[in-house]
Write an enzyme that holds these catalytic residues in place. Structure first.
Site, short mmCIF file in Angstrom:
data_model
loop_
_atom_site.label_atom_id
_atom_site.label_comp_id
_atom_site.label_asym_id
_atom_site.label_seq_id
_atom_site.Cartn_x
_atom_site.Cartn_y
_atom_site.Cartn_z
CG ASP A 89 -0.21 -0.08 2.60
OD1 ASP A 89 0.65 -0.82 2.43
OD2 ASP A 89 -0.54 0.72 3.38
CD GLU A 152 4.31 0.84 7.08
OE1 GLU A 152 4.88 1.28 8.10
OE2 GLU A 152 3.99 1.57 6.14
#
Ligand SMILES: [Zn+2]
Length: 467
Positions: A89, A152
């Site tokens: 991400d 994250e």
């Protein structure tokens, strides 16, 4: 077996660059609006995860998708495992880019894209490294698993889900911070002090106090509103101007008949290094305290007199320090008060790796009750620490020194990296010493040369850790 890892990567350089570009072109920003079963963080992240798993299948790895929260590719066999924890991400692109953030354009030997350095570039470097180890038919005695996290940048729901369902690697690293090796990360605690007394009742009344948005940042600005008669307020304005001049801060005031709004501009800094900032809330509290007004709420003297200049928690009785990671730090990240309701002060505390978090909480409770306040722990991450003589560290040091010719010193930090999700894990790259930190910035990039070097380092590391 003697393999020149850098040569092997260089031979496949174009392939590495092309595959990295292709991966970076998938926009993998969290998008709750397209979330559904199997893609909890939206379409883009699901596509990026699927992309890596398909690549893994094509290379003959065993692969698994964990309900869209995370996934892995694995190579080798054995009881023990080496985990490489990456995330795919990215933070939102923002504005001001020279080339579109998901175009993955190359200019001047740099590959520009959101995620280039954090963390899709390094993810591809690690993946490529594992593929190389497999292609060269190197024999391994452990399994090597690249774990793809997908959340994250937001809430780490990916690793939470992953480790509920999958084994913890025996050892591992996360290529999501700095080279050479970060082996110690302080414990991180967010706490809130709630003061019980509610009113400011002197001739000049404190109506509001507002400062800070995030606990992990030093507040850049602070603002208070005071009420009183004109004469009092006029003398406060005079003192305030003198205060600003003495400190050489920027600030402003806004005076209407019975109210006075004062604001101060300090300097922001990361919550792990409060001493590098100028905490506007503490200076404004210091100013208010210096006025010696009657019946100001107690948090003003606590902040303005006792906490001002104390970055290490002496005031709160929590100052501890160790050789590996240095002193505990306290950042006053947020202050909010409105007359008639209780004041809240938010703290971000980073404590050394060998300190005991529970003891710190205990001391905080004591300090709070001494100040007619209560304390609430909002968030707590215990320290992450692998001792310097651990085989994981020794092996990675050897690899780094052979590959770069530079000494692989050990780093301790107050921040938190992805590596702390691993029981025995360190952060290992991808940022080489001296590089400008472009993560989360516009025109984020990775140097092509660093991408290649990182892939070679990861390949040798995989081999040395799993052989
Ligand atoms: Zn990252």
């Amino acid at each position: 077996m003697k393999i020149n890892w850098l040569n092997e990567v260089e031979k496949r350089k174009d392939q590495l660059i092309n595959e990295t570009q292709e991966f970076l072109r998938i926009n993998s920003v969290l998008d709750e609006s397209t979330a559904s079963a199997g893609q909890p963080f939206g379409k883009g992240i699901a596509n990026a995860l699927q992309h890596m798993l398909t690549e893994g299948e094509d290379r003959g790895f065993s692969v698994k998708n964990l309900d869209g929260y995370a996934g892995y590719v694995e190579h080798g066999s054995g009881k023990e495992s080496v985990g490489i924890l990456c995330h795919l991400d990215v933070v939102p692109a923002g504005t001001g880019w020279t080339s579109p953030p998901f175009a993955a354009e190359i200019r001047e030997e740099k590959l520009f894209a959101r995620g280039a350095i954090d963390n899709k570039g390094p993810t591809m470097a690690a993946f490529f490294a594992l593929a190389l180890v497999k292609e060269l038919n190197v024999e391994l005695s452990k399994r090597v698993r690249i774990i793809f996290g997908t959340d994250e940048e937001s809430n780490w729901r990916c690793v939470e889900h992953y480790f509920e369902h999958e084994e913890m690697p025996t050892i591992g690293f996360a290529p999501d911070a700095d080279f050479p090796i970060i082996h110690a990360e302080k414990g991180i605690m967010d706490v809130e002090l709630k003061f019980s007394e509610k009113d400011s009742d002197g001739e000049v009344k404190l109506e509001t106090f507002k400062s800070g948005e995030r606990l992990n940042m030093v507040p850049e600005s602070a603002e208070v509103k005071l009420k009183g008669n004109e004469e009092h307020l006029a003398s406060i304005i005079a003192s305030f101007s003198a205060f600003l001049e003495e400190k050489t801060f920027e600030g402003s005031f806004d005076h209407t008949k019975e109210t006075l709004v004062l604001s101060i501009l300090g300097k922001s800094a990361h919550g792990s290094t409060p001493e590098r900032g100028i905490n506007a809330s503490l200076y404004l509290a210091e100013f208010l305290h210096s006025l010696q007004l009657t019946k100001l709420p107690a948090f003003i003297s606590l902040l303005g007199e006792k906490c001002q200049g104390d970055f290490y928690g002496q005031t709160l009785g929590i100052n501890v320090e160790d050789e590996v990671s240095g002193p505990l730090t306290v950042n006053v990240g947020k202050v909010s008060y409105k007359r008639g309701s209780s004041a809240g002060v938010g703290l971000n505390i980073r404590y050394p790796v060998t300190a005991d978090g529970d003891k710190i909480i205990h001391a905080l409770k004591q300090a709070a009750s001494d100040n007619q306040a209560e304390i609430k722990v909002i968030d707590h991450m215990t320290p992450s620490y692998v001792e310097g003589d651990h085989p994981l560290i020794k092996t990675l040091q050897g690899v780094y020194e052979r590959q770069t010719g530079e000494k692989a010193g050990l780093l301790a930090i107050g921040g938190g990296t992805y590596a702390r999700s691993l029981d025995v894990g360190v952060a290992f790259g991808p940022m080489f010493p001296g590089r400008e930190d472009v993560a989360h910035q516009k025109d984020e990039y990775i140097l092509i040369d660093d991408l290649i070097k990182a892939a070679a380092i990861y390949a040798e590391a995989i081999y040395e850790l799993a052989k």
